[in-house]
Design an enzyme around this catalytic site. Sequence first.
Site, mmCIF file in Angstrom:
data_model
loop_
_atom_site.group_PDB
_atom_site.id
_atom_site.type_symbol
_atom_site.label_atom_id
_atom_site.label_comp_id
_atom_site.label_asym_id
_atom_site.label_seq_id
_atom_site.Cartn_x
_atom_site.Cartn_y
_atom_site.Cartn_z
ATOM 1 N N ILE A 210 -20.581 42.390 13.221
ATOM 2 C CA ILE A 210 -20.316 43.070 14.500
ATOM 3 C C ILE A 210 -19.025 42.533 15.119
ATOM 4 O O ILE A 210 -18.832 42.577 16.333
ATOM 5 C CB ILE A 210 -21.513 42.915 15.458
ATOM 6 N N GLU B 15 -22.169 32.473 20.874
ATOM 7 C CA GLU B 15 -22.588 32.404 22.276
ATOM 8 C C GLU B 15 -22.229 31.083 22.943
ATOM 9 O O GLU B 15 -22.342 30.949 24.157
ATOM 10 C CB GLU B 15 -24.108 32.641 22.367
#
Lengths: 731, 168
Positions: free
Chosen positions: A466, A690
């Site tokens: 992604i 993240e």
Amino acid sequence: MTETFRMDKAQARLLDETGQGVIGTPMDRPDGPQKVSGRARYAADGTPEGTAHGVLVRATITKGKVAAIHADSISDLPGVIGVVSGPEFIRNPAQGMANAAPVQPGTRVDYHGQPIALVVGESFEAARDGALRLKVDFEAEAGADVDPDTASEVETGDPSAVGDWDSAFDGAAFKVDREFTTAAQVAAAMEPHAAIAEWQGDKLLLRSSLQMLRFNKNEIADSLGIPAENVQILAPFVGGGFGSKLGIGPDAVAAAQAARELGRPVRVVMPRQAVFDSILRRTETTQRVRFAADADGKLRAVGHDDRVSNLWEEGFAEPTSSCSQFLYGADALRFQQSLARNHRTPTGSVRAPGEAVGMLTFEAALDELAEQLDIDPVELRLKNLPDTHPMTGQAFSSRGLAECLRRGAEEFGWSARGKPGARREGDWFIGVGMASAGRPNMLIQASARVRLEAGGATVETDMTDIGTGTYAIFAQIAGEMLGLSADRVTVRLGDTDLPGASGSGGSFGASSSGSAVFLAARKIRAKLAEAMGCDADELTLQDGIARGGNREMAISDLVQSEIVEEAQIEAGKTAESHFSAGYGAHFVEVAVHAWTGEVRVRRMLGIMDIGRVLNEKTARSQAVGGMVWGLGAALTEEISHDPRTGHIVTRDLANYHVASHADVPAQMEVSFLDNRDDEANPMQSRGVGELGISGAGAAVFNAIHNACGVRLYDFPATPDKVIAGLEALGL
Amino acid sequence: MKTDLTVNGEARQVEHESRTTLLDALRDHLDLTGTKKGCDHGQCGACTVLVNGRRVNSCLSLAAMHDGDEITTIEGLGEPGALNTLQEAFVNKDGYQCGYCTPGQIMSATAMLEEARDGAPSHVSETLTGSVPLTDAEIAERMSGNLCRCSAYPFIREAIAMSAEKKS
Ligand code: FES
Ligand code: FES
């Protein structure tokens, strides 16, 4: 059936022994040329012969019922084929790893913007026109709760706590007790959610923009009431996800249902406004952060309570205090969460659920404590690093936080930091701030297959890329393990007919699915060792040559036909005995305009510990991307809801301000510790996607305070709030 | 209705509805799907193409307005194995992640470099006339119509600067 490798104990550091030298290198992405030439095909790119186009119709009431859909109101419109709706339609996307259909509400409406029907046309233009004109009768129920602050239903969990919190807090000499608020946010991936559904008999072929295909396949099958083996999903390229594409969306179910009814392929692309309305967002939060310490900076009590929100029947609650539970030690710690139910667009995972908002406030409050104690914020953090997990008592796997803090301070020039308001350049106050970064690391079940032929190797898994670099990283892992340059490895992804991977989410993709690739390649190494007549640990593979047992042979000669191995990995005992997390330290310099309250970030530095780095270039991009999100959360990103209906009013890219080129300085620096996490997985790597956002926005807030003395407790720091703060200080 | 376009040097005729945008004409009628749709509202820049050499958001322009125009899309710049300097720089600098905004960034940068070369000033330029030194601030300002949610911004700008340097 492939047997499953369980991560029960630390594995030998094989990737430090192999000699190919490609793992970890800043290799260019092999999929790059396709992306920069427009040849990479995303979900909505290109349609099969005979495709019809669908546009979703959304509810214009907050709560109630769809009483009637008047298909005849648009039947005369040229190009309109018809209206599709029904019990298959989903209320909102599936939560991550749901593995089953999300809520299918029938005619019930639970939020303003809920998809209720699909208008299908011969062209996109016709379908859009039909969707705008379709007459729908609603039965609205008055008085729906749309504001978490006044919600009538609030579920409050039991506190999780260790130590005698009240006496630890009450007895300490220095205290911070602050309430913070953070705005709702959205993922806003640049590629809108899209799907093309095509049936061949009772088999569904779905092209859709999704992150976790192994789960998505079951979610779509369950939504449509068909067996999962009749579903194939393709997602070779995904234009960003950030959590918003973890589960199947209304676009996919509507496209599949319409294609089934019409007997022809149907494409549904969600307009940007529909993505804002109907895709899971990040919750707004109210948080209370409490610290108590002795004069020497030793923490006595840590408390972090939060109130998040979601729609009824959604199991997700933003784990706001996730990081607060293990970053620092204290005599007593206490955490408690409340969940307000309301009829807004439901909430779900958006990049770093938990840390992305929890660390904003936690690390900002810690900065305030440092000021009160007159201790350097870096020093205060270093003083309070625990030896074991403060809540569970687990051992930590490798934990480089102290080194990140020290190195960051050194490289950034932290010692030059002055008192708040001390540095001014013309109309600008200049200041610096810092914060820690942390993000739990997970190993999720994953499978992959590797084929070795004379000409090279192929990796096959339904894992997605992604933007995270999967194509590059898997080529590096297989190349390193099999003694091949990365350009001799072909990576096939994003097809549910391939072995089921972890999917992309929670920063676990590269390490979990990559470990499956690693293990499959390790099995091939064992076969090659056998062929060479040597032990596996004697074998070296490099540049297409196998060496071992005093022999040397071309790998291509060793591979008679094809060696195919599949491997599956899942978490084991190390996940219980050890707590694994990524760590880092953010340092930021900002300028605050004395008259307009505008905040400009001038430079950011992140030092990160992600265990073994798999590709230095893509890891750095991920980290910087996260840091920019932190900048956005601190300064501009804010979803506003209509107080009457709960409808999102900032529902496009002009009204919801994600960082643009002009917001992001050139100096966005990242470096990684050269570390290994032996308990994480057989590659000793950890997630990175993240970690960059975790804490970054707090460092920006802390820098604002250092620049001009204003402390804010409401994210983001838009100019109106900064000006009010400056005025309150008499500036 | 019918519109005659020259797309990437080739004469093409598109048959379309009056309300079809240039973006949808390229994507859905000519199968040139390299040009992306991020918002359909002129807010993201993913759909940037060149019309007679100038950058435009193709989602904000109707196909019917372009009869006789020369359109350049990302497919017209270079292909895998034969990328142009700017495309190569994007790969080298990792000036993307998911790649969705990338065609728009590259088309926009292509025109932007021309604009700067012609001395067109921007909001951050020191003067309104004379040549424009291509600083990072200049590139950032001139590229701010192209959003990248992956936030590859610093690397996109490095790639643009690198290709500008190579060319000069
Ligand atoms: S799609 Fe045209 S600007 Fe976003
Ligand atoms: S590369 Fe993903 S949006 Fe720019």
